[in-house]
Design a protein around this motif. Structure first.
Motif, mmCIF file in Angstrom:
data_model
loop_
_atom_site.group_PDB
_atom_site.id
_atom_site.type_symbol
_atom_site.label_atom_id
_atom_site.label_comp_id
_atom_site.label_asym_id
_atom_site.label_seq_id
_atom_site.Cartn_x
_atom_site.Cartn_y
_atom_site.Cartn_z
ATOM 1 N N ARG A 92 0.903 -1.214 -0.026
ATOM 2 C CA ARG A 92 0.009 0.058 -0.141
ATOM 3 C C ARG A 92 0.849 1.204 -0.178
ATOM 4 N NH1 ARG A 92 -2.865 -3.165 3.775
ATOM 5 N NH2 ARG A 92 -1.854 -1.907 5.363
ATOM 6 N N ALA A 93 1.934 1.406 0.744
ATOM 7 C CA ALA A 93 2.904 2.383 0.897
ATOM 8 C C ALA A 93 3.528 2.687 -0.477
ATOM 9 C CB ALA A 93 3.925 2.241 2.080
ATOM 10 N N GLU A 94 3.959 1.471 -1.199
ATOM 11 C CA GLU A 94 4.700 1.727 -2.512
ATOM 12 C C GLU A 94 3.608 2.402 -3.543
ATOM 13 O OE1 GLU A 94 5.850 -1.893 -4.941
ATOM 14 O OE2 GLU A 94 7.757 -1.287 -3.722
ATOM 15 N N ALA A 95 2.428 1.786 -3.582
ATOM 16 C CA ALA A 95 1.326 2.190 -4.492
ATOM 17 C C ALA A 95 0.996 3.724 -4.305
ATOM 18 C CB ALA A 95 0.220 1.346 -4.373
ATOM 19 N N VAL A 96 1.093 4.404 -3.162
ATOM 20 C CA VAL A 96 0.865 5.661 -2.887
ATOM 21 C C VAL A 96 2.267 6.614 -3.257
ATOM 22 C CG1 VAL A 96 0.396 7.414 -1.124
ATOM 23 C CG2 VAL A 96 -0.677 5.335 -0.882
ATOM 24 N N ALA A 97 3.412 5.988 -3.136
ATOM 25 C CA ALA A 97 4.478 6.679 -3.468
ATOM 26 C C ALA A 97 4.660 6.942 -4.973
ATOM 27 C CB ALA A 97 5.781 5.800 -2.852
#
Length: 63
Positions: A58-63
């Motif tokens: 999820r964090a990677e998708a937001v970055a």
């Protein structure tokens, strides 16, 4: 921030710790695992791995 807490810990009150983290770290993802103790990463390692990988995705998708 990801915080996984064992609901049966005898070291801390997981509900109080979860509330404190949420108050101090807006946007933190906090989960109390009801049937785990404070050694969550040892006895529930698959759950910890799954939650950590999902959080990272999820964090990677937001970055």
């Amino acid at each position: 921030m990801l915080a996984l807490l064992g609901g049966r810990s005898q070291i801390y009150d997981a509900g109080q710790v979860a509330d404190r983290i949420r108050a101090l770290v807006p946007g933190a993802h906090v989960e109390v695992v009801a049937d785990a103790g404070h050694d969550l990463q040892v006895h529930s390692h698959e759950l910890v791995t799954d939650r950590t990988l999902a959080f990272a995705d999820r964090a990677e998708a937001v970055a």
